[in-house]
Write an enzyme that holds these catalytic residues in place. Structure first.
Site, PDB file in Angstrom:
ATOM      1  CG  LEU A 188      36.435 -22.306  -3.497  1.00 15.06           C
ATOM      2  CD1 LEU A 188      34.133 -22.709  -3.278  1.00 15.06           C
ATOM      3  CD2 LEU A 188      36.267 -21.689  -2.057  1.00 15.06           C
ATOM      4  CG  ASP A 189      42.576 -25.395  -1.888  1.00 14.08           C
ATOM      5  OD1 ASP A 189      43.212 -25.440  -1.999  1.00 14.08           O
ATOM      6  OD2 ASP A 189      43.003 -25.555  -0.098  1.00 14.08           O
ATOM      7  CE  LYS A 190      40.452 -33.455  -7.289  1.00  8.50           C
ATOM      8  NZ  LYS A 190      41.354 -34.066  -8.096  1.00  8.50           N
TER       9      LYS A 190
END
Length: 374
Positions: A188-190
């Site tokens: 998942l993106d940060k």
């Protein structure tokens, strides 16, 4: 005194606008391909590597050229080497912004690659939604990187990642992903929160990887986007690749078949339409068939409706209303639902997680703004 070739002010804008409209959806001209350099072939006994800048380097900054010619080393790392005096051009000390003409003799002292990273255990709180001896499902908060990256300093690359927290909480994780990504099957993106599945053994990791590739894992996200979507349901089938101009972004404007451009499909369903004092928003559910970098964010931008808080893809830093500015310090994107067949027990795994507090609060603020315009 204005130039005799300059149009009157009232007519300049009308002259430029049609040209802009005609070119804004045209893919930018592909820059020349920079030949890569094998540094091991260039090293001398004194530890200094010497090579000649390719003709294609003409017009590029030194740090930009070296980052493309040596793809295993980031541009940030190259800038540090240059600023430390470890790179010379035609025998002279260089600067990162120095423009090249092509054909210059470049000397590089020492190894440009930073030492390899290894994840390490950190006592970081972890929200474990489900766990058995084969896998775990974690509710990742926004702001936490899944694993260390290659573009920052040594300390910041190593600390505070989900992987480090996993190593502290679990005795065993799969090693298929290497020393830097133990247990990590997908990411998942940060600044995206929500559910992520982690493998504890290599067999489970491989089977989960095959399931993701075969699109047998159902992943559903909740997003709040700017504007009012035209349709209640839509499928976005647009390829995604790296933006050749702004390298931190992805784009849908490059053709499928180009280097690094991959097929991507997102299914969007409207959950709620909001129109009030802070403007128009649409709360949507997005189910993705593929898991490309920034996929939902890029696809929503392509529809003309960027995700709230996602300034990288066109969302404003704040929205204004009668009570002042309303700001979100993260993307309004949450991995809310994960469903798949357990690769070892063959039982159905089906979990949902509600919006985190900061997203619920932002959504409530937007909704209550309706009262201010009645």
């Amino acid at each position: 005194m204005p130039s005799r070739h300059m149009l009157p002010k009232g007519k300049r804008r009308h002259t430029v606008k049609p040209e802009y409209r005609a070119t804004r959806d045209v893919e930018p001209e592909t820059p020349p391909v920079i030949p890569t350099i094998d540094l091991e072939d260039e090293i001398a006994e004194d530890g200094v590597r010497t090579f000649t800048a390719a003709a294609e380097a003409a017009g590029l900054r030194l740090d930009q050229y070296l980052a493309q010619a040596i793809p295993d080393v980031s541009r940030a790392r190259m800038q540090l080497l240059i600023e430390a005096g470890q790179v010379r051009v035609d025998g002279h000390a260089a600067k990162p912004k120095q423009k090249l003409k092509g054909g210059e003799a470049i000397e590089m002292e020492g190894s440009p690659a930073p030492p390899p990273l290894h994840a390490f255990a950190e006592d970081i709180p972890l929200d474990v939604v489900f766990e058995d001896k084969h896998l775990a499902i974690i509710n990742k908060p926004a702001g936490m990187m899944v694993h260390a990256g290659s573009g920052a300093t040594e300390d910041s690359r190593n600390a505070g990642t989900l992987v480090n927290a996993l190593l502290h909480h679990f005795n065993h994780l799969s090693v298929v992903g290497g020393d830097l990504r133990p247990g990590i099957v997908h990411r998942l993106d940060k600044m995206t929160s929500g559910l992520i599945v982690v493998a504890k053994d290599d067999s489970t990791h491989r089977k989960l990887g095959e399931m993701f590739s075969a699109r047998e894992v159902e992943k559903t996200y909740i997003a709040l986007v700017h504007g009012n979507l035209a349709k209640d349901e839509a499928t976005v089938d647009l390829p995604i690749g790296r933006d050749l101009v702004r390298r931190t972004r992805m784009t849908t404007r490059r053709a499928l078949g180009s280097e690094g451009v991959r097929h991507a499909v997102s299914h969007v369903k409207v959950l709620e339409r909001i129109a009030g004092a802070y403007g128009a928003f649409t709360l949507v559910e997005v189910r993705i068939e593929t898991g490309r970098t920034h996929q939902i964010r890029v696809h929503m931008q392509a529809l003309g409706h960027p995700v709230a808080g996602d300034t990288l893809y066109g969302a404003p830093h704040a929205v204004r209303g009668p009570k002042g500015e309303l700001q979100l310090d993260r993307n309004f994107l949450h991995a809310a639902h994960l469903k798949f067949t357990h690769p070892q027990t063959h039982r159905q795994v089906d979990f949902s997680i509600p919006l985190p507090v900061e997203l619920s609060a932002f959504l409530d603020d937007v909704r209550t703004a309706l009262q201010g315009v009645r």
